[in-house]
Design an enzyme around this catalytic site. Structure first.
Site, PDB file in Angstrom:
ATOM      1  N   THR A   1      50.146  -4.622 122.397  1.00  0.00           N
ATOM      2  CA  THR A   1      49.535  -3.605 121.582  1.00  0.00           C
ATOM      3  C   THR A   1      49.916  -3.990 120.001  1.00  0.00           C
ATOM      4  OG1 THR A   1      49.577  -2.176 123.081  1.00  0.00           O
ATOM      5  CG2 THR A   1      49.036  -1.504 121.016  1.00  0.00           C
TER       6      THR A   1
ATOM      7  N   ARG B   1      55.521 -13.682 127.211  1.00  0.00           N
ATOM      8  CA  ARG B   1      56.193 -13.771 128.404  1.00  0.00           C
ATOM      9  C   ARG B   1      55.227 -14.478 129.299  1.00  0.00           C
ATOM     10  NH1 ARG B   1      58.234  -8.044 130.016  1.00  0.00           N
ATOM     11  NH2 ARG B   1      55.987  -7.584 129.415  1.00  0.00           N
TER      12      ARG B   1
ATOM     13  N   ILE C   1      52.040   6.010 109.179  1.00  0.00           N
ATOM     14  CA  ILE C   1      52.479   6.584 108.018  1.00  0.00           C
ATOM     15  C   ILE C   1      53.745   5.957 107.438  1.00  0.00           C
ATOM     16  CG2 ILE C   1      53.542   9.091 107.269  1.00  0.00           C
ATOM     17  CD1 ILE C   1      52.172  10.007 109.865  1.00  0.00           C
TER      18      ILE C   1
ATOM     19  N   ASP D   1      61.613   9.017 123.010  1.00  0.00           N
ATOM     20  CA  ASP D   1      61.155   8.176 121.882  1.00  0.00           C
ATOM     21  C   ASP D   1      61.286   9.054 120.489  1.00  0.00           C
ATOM     22  OD1 ASP D   1      59.305   5.879 120.992  1.00  0.00           O
ATOM     23  OD2 ASP D   1      58.162   7.634 120.212  1.00  0.00           O
TER      24      ASP D   1
ATOM     25  N   LYS E   1      63.272   8.255 116.865  1.00  0.00           N
ATOM     26  CA  LYS E   1      62.651   8.346 115.848  1.00  0.00           C
ATOM     27  C   LYS E   1      63.295   9.356 114.768  1.00  0.00           C
ATOM     28  CE  LYS E   1      58.206   6.950 117.373  1.00  0.00           C
ATOM     29  NZ  LYS E   1      56.999   7.399 118.164  1.00  0.00           N
TER      30      LYS E   1
ATOM     31  N   GLY F   1      49.523   2.943 118.368  1.00  0.00           N
ATOM     32  CA  GLY F   1      48.108   2.338 118.277  1.00  0.00           C
ATOM     33  C   GLY F   1      48.429   1.008 117.857  1.00  0.00           C
TER      34      GLY F   1
HETATM   35  P1  NDP Z   1      53.695  -4.137 124.855  1.00  0.00           P
HETATM   36  O1  NDP Z   1      54.186  -3.706 125.871  1.00  0.00           O
HETATM   37  O2  NDP Z   1      52.027  -4.011 124.757  1.00  0.00           O
HETATM   38  O3  NDP Z   1      54.050  -5.809 124.333  1.00  0.00           O
HETATM   39  C1  NDP Z   1      55.160  -6.151 124.279  1.00  0.00           C
HETATM   40  C2  NDP Z   1      54.917  -7.663 124.217  1.00  0.00           C
HETATM   41  O4  NDP Z   1      56.282  -8.338 124.248  1.00  0.00           O
HETATM   42  C3  NDP Z   1      54.193  -8.428 125.339  1.00  0.00           C
HETATM   43  O5  NDP Z   1      53.166  -9.297 124.658  1.00  0.00           O
HETATM   44  C4  NDP Z   1      55.187  -9.045 125.949  1.00  0.00           C
HETATM   45  O6  NDP Z   1      54.719 -10.478 126.896  1.00  0.00           O
HETATM   46  C5  NDP Z   1      56.126  -9.466 125.170  1.00  0.00           C
HETATM   47  N1  NDP Z   1      57.571  -9.708 125.380  1.00  0.00           N
HETATM   48  C6  NDP Z   1      58.179  -8.970 126.282  1.00  0.00           C
HETATM   49  N2  NDP Z   1      59.610  -9.605 126.477  1.00  0.00           N
HETATM   50  C7  NDP Z   1      59.274 -10.579 125.972  1.00  0.00           C
HETATM   51  C8  NDP Z   1      60.424 -11.882 125.860  1.00  0.00           C
HETATM   52  N3  NDP Z   1      61.819 -11.862 126.554  1.00  0.00           N
HETATM   53  N4  NDP Z   1      60.140 -12.893 125.390  1.00  0.00           N
HETATM   54  C9  NDP Z   1      58.698 -13.020 124.436  1.00  0.00           C
HETATM   55  N5  NDP Z   1      57.822 -11.978 124.595  1.00  0.00           N
HETATM   56  C10 NDP Z   1      58.140 -10.820 125.439  1.00  0.00           C
HETATM   57  O7  NDP Z   1      54.215  -3.125 123.600  1.00  0.00           O
HETATM   58  P2  NDP Z   1      53.715  -2.685 122.263  1.00  0.00           P
HETATM   59  O8  NDP Z   1      53.244  -3.676 121.545  1.00  0.00           O
HETATM   60  O9  NDP Z   1      53.076  -1.414 122.599  1.00  0.00           O
HETATM   61  O10 NDP Z   1      55.323  -1.973 121.736  1.00  0.00           O
HETATM   62  C11 NDP Z   1      55.941  -3.223 121.041  1.00  0.00           C
HETATM   63  C12 NDP Z   1      57.242  -2.497 120.334  1.00  0.00           C
HETATM   64  O11 NDP Z   1      56.686  -1.610 119.168  1.00  0.00           O
HETATM   65  C13 NDP Z   1      57.925  -1.428 120.970  1.00  0.00           C
HETATM   66  O12 NDP Z   1      59.290  -1.564 120.509  1.00  0.00           O
HETATM   67  C14 NDP Z   1      57.302  -0.177 120.739  1.00  0.00           C
HETATM   68  O13 NDP Z   1      58.187   0.993 120.925  1.00  0.00           O
HETATM   69  C15 NDP Z   1      56.909  -0.442 119.471  1.00  0.00           C
HETATM   70  N6  NDP Z   1      55.728   0.404 118.859  1.00  0.00           N
HETATM   71  C16 NDP Z   1      54.597   0.530 119.497  1.00  0.00           C
HETATM   72  C17 NDP Z   1      53.673   1.421 119.247  1.00  0.00           C
HETATM   73  C18 NDP Z   1      52.411   1.337 119.740  1.00  0.00           C
HETATM   74  O14 NDP Z   1      51.499   2.282 119.506  1.00  0.00           O
HETATM   75  N7  NDP Z   1      52.304   0.880 120.992  1.00  0.00           N
HETATM   76  C19 NDP Z   1      53.838   2.211 117.803  1.00  0.00           C
HETATM   77  C20 NDP Z   1      54.919   1.894 117.093  1.00  0.00           C
HETATM   78  C21 NDP Z   1      55.933   1.039 117.581  1.00  0.00           C
HETATM   79  P3  NDP Z   1      53.462 -10.449 127.727  1.00  0.00           P
HETATM   80  O15 NDP Z   1      52.153  -9.670 127.131  1.00  0.00           O
HETATM   81  O16 NDP Z   1      53.384 -11.773 128.162  1.00  0.00           O
HETATM   82  O17 NDP Z   1      54.020  -9.550 128.825  1.00  0.00           O
HETATM   83  N1  HSE Z   2      55.047   5.497 122.161  1.00  0.00           N
HETATM   84  C1  HSE Z   2      54.976   6.072 120.806  1.00  0.00           C
HETATM   85  C2  HSE Z   2      53.942   7.008 120.665  1.00  0.00           C
HETATM   86  C3  HSE Z   2      54.485   4.754 120.111  1.00  0.00           C
HETATM   87  O1  HSE Z   2      53.145   7.559 121.200  1.00  0.00           O
HETATM   88  O2  HSE Z   2      54.356   7.586 119.779  1.00  0.00           O
HETATM   89  C4  HSE Z   2      54.606   4.953 118.561  1.00  0.00           C
HETATM   90  O3  HSE Z   2      55.870   4.855 117.881  1.00  0.00           O
END
Ligand code: NDP
Ligand code: HSE
Length: 443
Positions: free
Chosen positions: A16, A48, A139, A204, A208, A307
């Site tokens: 995401t 991955r 934010i 979570d 924060k 998001g």
């Molecule tokens: P996702 O699960 O959507 O994406 C994680 C990604 O990491 C995937 O593309 C996965 O690969 C890749 N990945 C996992 N392990 C490995 C590895 N060992 N080597 C290389 N790539 C790897 O997570 P999000 O994007 O939602 O979240 C990412 C981070 O951002 C987290 O720390 C989350 O807490 C934080 N975050 C998320 C928010 C949100 O709204 N989603 C908002 C704020 C923070 P593959 O796709 O091939 O499986």
């Molecule tokens: N899972 C988290 C949330 C993503 O819903 O707030 C943003 O940190």
């Protein structure tokens, strides 16, 4: 050493957030290059599973399964850690920091769990760790505390810090969705963590809150001294009570600081927020944070808390700061001196105890439907000098039980805990009592 003319960006994780960052950085590249006076090279993405279908398509030559190929590339100056979790993420982060690189991270679990180790590596090797996206999505709360509000000491920071919980509570309260359906929706929209129990059980938000507490007061909030509750047990009677008496149900993170007695408390829990408070109107995926500073007064920031797009905005903000610092245009990030000062400040603060946390409470009780039962309950409140403000009784004909919801005047957590302990011992109390705190903006 002369500043690099081209800054290489490497991205770990293409989910995401990673895809959001790629998309918006590509769209805004020319604009940012002209503002920053450098070339930006989006060099490589590690993920991955290269076969997975993704909304954002990129050339195969830009993809690797080996994160080291990104981290160790001498032309990658800024590594964005967007994979989540704490095992590989920690390894990759330290590997980049140990090379003196900049790491931009959205990973609150990692920072909350390993902050001191990460900042030790920053100090030792002269890199940077930037984490705007780790709290409250789009934010710019980290920047606000560190820069715009630097004149302040904060006696209270209270906020809605989890977009998934707020989405679920809004959809349950306003649209009558079930908890399970609302959670499914939040997952489909990319708001939830890979393991959504982190969201709905309050972990979570604690991550924060701990980051904000550290930024504001120099102290990490340990799990065993933080009240951490989620939203799983909220039911129709709670929503009904909130609606009838002018509250919104919100999952709050509350960081209180007493400067005279030098304590800090951190709690994350569902609470009833009076409709007149600005946080009651922060709905859906939005987050909102009110900071009460000694100079500025109360300031509230609100906006999308989760998001891909909102989070990409925060990540790209950090990338811009990193580029400015790398090219000598400004000194950004937490410098060694800043980190030392924060550590020193934190040593002077203790965690507050249960007598020091005071608020009104809400309680839902399932009681045996028999004469005199309520009296037994009220006696316990009176014994502990906890005054009741409002009561609703729901009858469930022929079921032999009734539901009572009530609110109290402000009391300490210690007193309320004593009431709960005695209520649990009553045979006429048929289920575990369900407790919520009531946020009192005037307290
Ligand atoms: P996702 O699960 O959507 O994406 C994680 C990604 O990491 C995937 O593309 C996965 O690969 C890749 N990945 C996992 N392990 C490995 C590895 N060992 N080597 C290389 N790539 C790897 O997570 P999000 O994007 O939602 O979240 C990412 C981070 O951002 C987290 O720390 C989350 O807490 C934080 N975050 C998320 C928010 C949100 O709204 N989603 C908002 C704020 C923070 P593959 O796709 O091939 O499986
Ligand atoms: N899972 C988290 C949330 C993503 O819903 O707030 C943003 O940190």
């Amino acid at each position: 050493m002369s500043a690099p003319r081209t800054i290489g960006i490497g991205i770990l994780g293409f989910g995401t957030v990673g895809q959001g960052v790629w998309k918006h950085l590509t769209d805004k590249k020319a604009d940012l290059e002209s503002r920053l006076g450098v070339k930006i090279d989006l060099r490589k993405v590690a993920l991955r599973d290269p076969k997975k279908s993704r909304a954002i398509k990129i050339s195969k030559s830009k993809i690797t399964k080996n994160a080291y190929e990104v981290i160790d590339d001498p032309n990658v100056h800024v590594v964005c850690e967007l994979i989540g979790g704490t095992t590989k993420a920690k390894e990759f982060t330290l590997r980049a920091l140990n090379q003196g690189k900049v790491v931009v991270s959205a990973n609150k679990a990692l920072l909350c769990g390993h902050g001191p180790e990460i900042f030790k590596a920053v100090r030792k090797h002269g890199g940077q760790f930037l984490f705007e996206a780790s709290v409250a999505g789009g934010i710019p709360i980290i920047k606000a505390i560190r820069e715009g509000l630097a004149a302040n000491r904060f006696e209270l920071i209270v906020g809605i810090l989890n977009g998934t919980c707020n989405h679920i509570l809004t959809r349950m309260g306003e649209d009558g969705l079930s908890f399970a359906d609302a959670l499914k929706e939040a997952q489909e929209l990319g708001y939830a963590e890979a393991d959504p129990t982190l969201d709905v059980d309050g972990i979570d938000a604690w991550h924060k809150a701990s980051i904000l507490a550290w930024l504001a007061h120099g102290k990490w909030a340990p799990a065993n001294r933080t009240l951490v509750e989620g939203i799983r047990n909220i039911g129709p009677a709670d929503i009904d009570f909130a609606r009838r008496f002018g509250f919104a149900l919100k999952h709050l993170a509350v960081i209180q600081r007493n400067f005279e007695k030098n304590w800090m408390t951190v709690g994350v829990y569902p609470a009833l927020v009076p409709n007149r408070d600005i946080l009651a109107r922060v709905s859906g995926v939005n987050n909102g944070i009110t900071l009460r500073g000694d100079v500025v007064g109360a300031t509230t920031l609100a906006g999308r808390g989760a998001g891909g797009d909102a989070t990409a905005s925060a990540v790209i903000g950090d990338i811009v700061d990193a580029i400015a610092a790398l090219t000598g245009n400004s000194k950004q990030g937490l410098s060694g001196d800043d980190l030392v000062a924060r550590e020193k400040q934190g040593l002077e603060v203790r965690m507050g105890d249960l007598d020091e946390i005071i608020s009104p409470f809400y309680l839902r009780l399932s009681l045996l439907d028999k004469a005199g039962v309520s009296e037994g309950v009220y006696k316990i409140f009176s014994k502990h000098k906890v005054s009741i403000a409002r009561v609703i009784q729901y009858e469930h004909p022929n079921k032999g039980r009734g539901t009572v919801t009530l609110s109290t005047y402000p009391v300490s957590e210690r007193k309320m805990d004593a009431v709960l302990k005695e209520l649990r011992r009553l045979k006429t109390v048929l289920e575990e009592p369900f407790l919520l705190r009531i946020f009192n903006p005037e307290s």
